[in-house]
Design a protein around this motif. Structure first.
Motif, PDB file in Angstrom:
ATOM      1  N   ASP A 284       0.867  -1.180   0.000  1.00 27.31           N
ATOM      2  CA  ASP A 284       0.000   0.000   0.000  1.00 27.31           C
ATOM      3  C   ASP A 284       0.905   1.232   0.000  1.00 27.31           C
ATOM      4  OD1 ASP A 284      -2.286   1.556   0.135  1.00 27.31           O
ATOM      5  OD2 ASP A 284      -2.373   1.492   2.325  1.00 27.31           O
ATOM      6  N   ARG A 285       0.972   1.886  -1.159  1.00 27.92           N
ATOM      7  CA  ARG A 285       1.940   2.973  -1.320  1.00 27.92           C
ATOM      8  C   ARG A 285       1.292   4.352  -1.175  1.00 27.92           C
ATOM      9  NH1 ARG A 285       4.234   0.904  -7.137  1.00 27.92           N
ATOM     10  NH2 ARG A 285       5.212  -1.062  -6.440  1.00 27.92           N
ATOM     11  N   PRO A 286       2.098   5.362  -0.832  1.00 25.34           N
ATOM     12  CA  PRO A 286       1.606   6.744  -0.901  1.00 25.34           C
ATOM     13  C   PRO A 286       1.497   7.176  -2.359  1.00 25.34           C
ATOM     14  CG  PRO A 286       3.939   6.711  -0.359  1.00 25.34           C
ATOM     15  CD  PRO A 286       3.485   5.273  -0.357  1.00 25.34           C
ATOM     16  N   SER A 287       0.851   8.306  -2.586  1.00 26.12           N
ATOM     17  CA  SER A 287       0.758   8.850  -3.949  1.00 26.12           C
ATOM     18  C   SER A 287       1.722  10.005  -4.152  1.00 26.12           C
ATOM     19  CB  SER A 287      -0.671   9.328  -4.242  1.00 26.12           C
ATOM     20  OG  SER A 287      -1.012  10.433  -3.415  1.00 26.12           O
ATOM     21  N   ALA A 288       2.338  10.469  -3.067  1.00 24.84           N
ATOM     22  CA  ALA A 288       3.266  11.596  -3.159  1.00 24.84           C
ATOM     23  C   ALA A 288       4.303  11.486  -2.048  1.00 24.84           C
ATOM     24  CB  ALA A 288       2.520  12.926  -3.037  1.00 24.84           C
ATOM     25  N   MET A 289       5.514  12.024  -2.324  1.00 21.60           N
ATOM     26  CA  MET A 289       6.593  11.999  -1.346  1.00 21.60           C
ATOM     27  C   MET A 289       7.200  13.398  -1.212  1.00 21.60           C
ATOM     28  SD  MET A 289       6.878   8.819  -0.241  1.00 21.60           S
ATOM     29  CE  MET A 289       8.497   8.843   0.549  1.00 21.60           C
ATOM     30  N   PHE A 290       7.382  13.830   0.037  1.00 20.47           N
ATOM     31  CA  PHE A 290       8.137  15.040   0.322  1.00 20.47           C
ATOM     32  C   PHE A 290       9.510  14.624   0.836  1.00 20.47           C
ATOM     33  CE2 PHE A 290       9.375  18.017   3.860  1.00 20.47           C
ATOM     34  CZ  PHE A 290       9.953  18.972   3.035  1.00 20.47           C
ATOM     35  N   CYS A 291      10.561  15.153   0.220  1.00 20.67           N
ATOM     36  CA  CYS A 291      11.929  14.807   0.608  1.00 20.67           C
ATOM     37  C   CYS A 291      12.587  15.999   1.291  1.00 20.67           C
ATOM     38  CB  CYS A 291      12.751  14.407  -0.617  1.00 20.67           C
ATOM     39  SG  CYS A 291      12.112  12.957  -1.482  1.00 20.67           S
ATOM     40  N   ASP A 292      13.367  15.716   2.318  1.00 25.97           N
ATOM     41  CA  ASP A 292      13.986  16.778   3.098  1.00 25.97           C
ATOM     42  C   ASP A 292      15.098  17.515   2.372  1.00 25.97           C
ATOM     43  OD1 ASP A 292      12.262  16.283   5.174  1.00 25.97           O
ATOM     44  OD2 ASP A 292      13.822  15.946   6.674  1.00 25.97           O
ATOM     45  N   ASN A 293      15.545  16.998   1.236  1.00 20.76           N
ATOM     46  CA  ASN A 293      16.444  17.794   0.394  1.00 20.76           C
ATOM     47  C   ASN A 293      16.335  17.314  -1.050  1.00 20.76           C
ATOM     48  OD1 ASN A 293      18.023  15.422   0.334  1.00 20.76           O
ATOM     49  ND2 ASN A 293      19.955  16.556   0.424  1.00 20.76           N
ATOM     50  N   ASP A 294      16.923  18.079  -1.960  1.00 20.44           N
ATOM     51  CA  ASP A 294      16.803  17.789  -3.387  1.00 20.44           C
ATOM     52  C   ASP A 294      17.600  16.562  -3.806  1.00 20.44           C
ATOM     53  OD1 ASP A 294      15.151  19.937  -3.721  1.00 20.44           O
ATOM     54  OD2 ASP A 294      16.607  21.206  -4.753  1.00 20.44           O
ATOM     55  N   GLU A 295      18.752  16.349  -3.192  1.00 18.17           N
ATOM     56  CA  GLU A 295      19.551  15.186  -3.590  1.00 18.17           C
ATOM     57  C   GLU A 295      18.776  13.890  -3.382  1.00 18.17           C
ATOM     58  OE1 GLU A 295      23.731  14.647  -3.069  1.00 18.17           O
ATOM     59  OE2 GLU A 295      23.940  16.660  -2.247  1.00 18.17           O
ATOM     60  N   MET A 296      18.128  13.750  -2.239  1.00 16.97           N
ATOM     61  CA  MET A 296      17.322  12.548  -2.000  1.00 16.97           C
ATOM     62  C   MET A 296      16.135  12.494  -2.950  1.00 16.97           C
ATOM     63  SD  MET A 296      17.479  11.871   2.131  1.00 16.97           S
ATOM     64  CE  MET A 296      16.541  13.329   2.601  1.00 16.97           C
ATOM     65  N   ALA A 297      15.546  13.646  -3.246  1.00 20.72           N
ATOM     66  CA  ALA A 297      14.415  13.678  -4.184  1.00 20.72           C
ATOM     67  C   ALA A 297      14.856  13.220  -5.569  1.00 20.72           C
ATOM     68  CB  ALA A 297      13.826  15.080  -4.249  1.00 20.72           C
ATOM     69  N   CYS A 298      16.039  13.661  -6.008  1.00 22.49           N
ATOM     70  CA  CYS A 298      16.552  13.252  -7.318  1.00 22.49           C
ATOM     71  C   CYS A 298      16.822  11.752  -7.358  1.00 22.49           C
ATOM     72  CB  CYS A 298      17.824  14.029  -7.644  1.00 22.49           C
ATOM     73  SG  CYS A 298      17.565  15.799  -7.948  1.00 22.49           S
ATOM     74  N   GLY A 299      17.409  11.221  -6.278  1.00 19.54           N
ATOM     75  CA  GLY A 299      17.646   9.784  -6.206  1.00 19.54           C
ATOM     76  C   GLY A 299      16.346   9.004  -6.204  1.00 19.54           C
ATOM     77  N   LEU A 300      15.349   9.533  -5.504  1.00 17.68           N
ATOM     78  CA  LEU A 300      14.037   8.895  -5.439  1.00 17.68           C
ATOM     79  C   LEU A 300      13.403   8.823  -6.824  1.00 17.68           C
ATOM     80  CD1 LEU A 300      12.037   8.044  -2.955  1.00 17.68           C
ATOM     81  CD2 LEU A 300      10.864  10.163  -3.541  1.00 17.68           C
ATOM     82  N   ILE A 301      13.393   9.949  -7.536  1.00 21.32           N
ATOM     83  CA  ILE A 301      12.786   9.988  -8.865  1.00 21.32           C
ATOM     84  C   ILE A 301      13.500   9.034  -9.819  1.00 21.32           C
ATOM     85  CG2 ILE A 301      12.495  11.453 -10.915  1.00 21.32           C
ATOM     86  CD1 ILE A 301      11.866  13.779  -9.016  1.00 21.32           C
ATOM     87  N   SER A 302      14.829   9.031  -9.770  1.00 15.21           N
ATOM     88  CA  SER A 302      15.595   8.146 -10.652  1.00 15.21           C
ATOM     89  C   SER A 302      15.217   6.680 -10.434  1.00 15.21           C
ATOM     90  CB  SER A 302      17.092   8.347 -10.392  1.00 15.21           C
ATOM     91  OG  SER A 302      17.859   7.414 -11.119  1.00 15.21           O
ATOM     92  N   ALA A 303      15.122   6.278  -9.174  1.00 15.28           N
ATOM     93  CA  ALA A 303      14.784   4.882  -8.873  1.00 15.28           C
ATOM     94  C   ALA A 303      13.349   4.555  -9.261  1.00 15.28           C
ATOM     95  CB  ALA A 303      15.007   4.612  -7.389  1.00 15.28           C
ATOM     96  N   PHE A 304      12.436   5.476  -9.048  1.00 10.01           N
ATOM     97  CA  PHE A 304      11.042   5.253  -9.455  1.00 10.01           C
ATOM     98  C   PHE A 304      10.956   5.079 -10.970  1.00 10.01           C
ATOM     99  CE2 PHE A 304       9.119   7.613  -5.561  1.00 10.01           C
ATOM    100  CZ  PHE A 304       9.024   6.410  -4.874  1.00 10.01           C
ATOM    101  N   GLN A 305      11.657   5.921 -11.707  1.00 14.46           N
ATOM    102  CA  GLN A 305      11.596   5.832 -13.168  1.00 14.46           C
ATOM    103  C   GLN A 305      12.189   4.519 -13.673  1.00 14.46           C
ATOM    104  OE1 GLN A 305      13.587   9.544 -14.110  1.00 14.46           O
ATOM    105  NE2 GLN A 305      11.641  10.545 -14.592  1.00 14.46           N
ATOM    106  N   ARG A 306      13.264   4.073 -13.050  1.00 16.98           N
ATOM    107  CA  ARG A 306      13.849   2.793 -13.455  1.00 16.98           C
ATOM    108  C   ARG A 306      12.905   1.632 -13.191  1.00 16.98           C
ATOM    109  NH1 ARG A 306      20.211   3.024 -11.444  1.00 16.98           N
ATOM    110  NH2 ARG A 306      20.811   4.841 -12.722  1.00 16.98           N
ATOM    111  N   ALA A 307      12.033   1.799 -12.194  1.00 18.69           N
ATOM    112  CA  ALA A 307      11.060   0.753 -11.867  1.00 18.69           C
ATOM    113  C   ALA A 307       9.799   0.864 -12.720  1.00 18.69           C
ATOM    114  CB  ALA A 307      10.692   0.833 -10.387  1.00 18.69           C
ATOM    115  N   GLY A 308       9.751   1.857 -13.589  1.00 19.82           N
ATOM    116  CA  GLY A 308       8.615   1.996 -14.494  1.00 19.82           C
ATOM    117  C   GLY A 308       7.513   2.910 -14.012  1.00 19.82           C
TER     118      GLY A 308
END
Length: 334
Positions: free
Chosen positions: A242-266
């Motif tokens: 059961d996943r969230p629909s949105a994520m707030f990240c405490d900094n941009d570097e983690m947000a960029c890493g998060l987006i990259s991994a999500f995109q690789r997962a489709g």
């Protein structure tokens, strides 16, 4: 002779008083005149000419037995977050005839001993501390020069500070996501003991509560402000039934890493998962999709911190804390 003596004792505060502006504005005018209005620029330059401030900076440093340098302590100088802050410090210190020296605090025990040696009045006129995990005893030694804390706050250290509105920025991020129809919001945090994390946690919780939204522990993942922490957080979220629909990240570097991994997962960002960061580093606007984030005016923070330190060096202790406003920058990721 009286006139020359008056010139030799001139401080940046004297220039500010005559010009009718703040010391930060004087520093900003001298280092980046294009950033102030024509009227302000004319007033400051007139005051500089009347007082002889610029011509006597070096002489004043020698008379006061200053080293001519200020030491900035950062936890990871390779982190792009710090570049603009350091540039802002350099703007102001250069105008005051002082050099900016930069040291990385995460360099092991031998490196820490070097920090102790350099954080000394005989080596530096002042310290600008950007590392909230710094051992406070380093800054509390009698031989330590005046200290100003920048962005992060060392627990228990009684020293002036310049910080961003971390709580307000996090609350703005949540409000933006709620406004886009999200009710299932997760978070990637910084280290639990970090002052930035604590401030952003306060704003996040306040905004979630105000919107009547539940904070689910499994949707809140602790990171360390790195790209790798964003990747790890994405893997955790992807493993949830059961996943969230949105994520707030405490900094941009983690947000960029998060987006990259999500995109690789489709996953599509923001259709499948919206993401908001914090800082507005250079990479955030070039990411695909461009990152919605909370902008810290990092160059201003650096300038204001350096100006606060100059006040301390000139014997002024007006403000113990300055909170700099932040701004929501809406792009494509949320």
């Amino acid at each position: 002779m009286a006139k020359d003596e008056a010139h030799r004792s001139t401080t940046i505060a004297d220039v500010a008083r005559i010009a009718g502006v703040s010391t930060a504005t004087v520093s900003r005018t001298l280092s980046n005149p294009g950033m102030v209005s024509e009227g302000t620029r004319a007033a400051v330059l007139s005051a500089v000419e009347k007082t002889g401030y610029s011509a006597n900076v070096l002489a004043r440093n020698l008379r006061r037995r200053r080293t001519g340098g200020v030491l900035a302590l950062a936890p990871n100088i390779a982190n792009p977050f710090f570049s603009e802050i350091l540039a802002g410090m350099s703007d102001v210190l250069d105008a005051a005839g002082l050099n900016l020296l930069v040291a990385d605090t995460h360099i092991g025990e031998r490196g820490r001993q070097r920090l102790v040696e350099y954080a000394d009045r005989s080596r530096a006129d002042g310290l600008l501390v950007l590392d909230g995990e710094l051992d406070k005893t380093l800054a509390e030694r009698p031989q330590c020069p005046p200290v100003v804390q920048v962005c992060e706050v060392v627990v228990g250290l009684d020293a002036p500070r310049v910080v961003a509105d971390n709580a307000g920025g996090a609350a703005d991020a949540v409000a933006h996501l709620v406004g886009r129809g999200h009710a299932r919001i997760g978070r990637v945090t910084g280290p639990a003991a970090n002052s930035l994390t604590r401030g952003r946690d306060s704003g996040f919780r306040t905004a979630m509560s105000a919107s009547g939204l539940e904070i689910r522990p499994e949707w809140c993942i602790e990171g360390d402000f790195s790209f790798g922490a964003g990747h790890a957080a994405a893997r955790h979220v992807l493993s949830l039934p059961d996943r969230p629909s949105a994520m707030f990240c405490d900094n941009d570097e983690m947000a960029c890493g998060l987006i990259s991994a999500f995109q690789r997962a489709g996953l599509d960002v923001p259709t499948d998962m919206a993401v908001v960061g914090f800082d507005d580093i250079e990479l955030s606007r070039h990411l695909t999709p461009a990152l919605t984030t909370i902008r810290q005016p990092r160059r201003q923070i650096g300038r204001d911190a350096a100006s606060m330190l100059l006040d301390r060096l000139d014997g002024r202790r007006d403000a113990m804390e300055e909170t700099v406003p932040v701004e929501l920058v809406v792009r494509d990721s949320a």
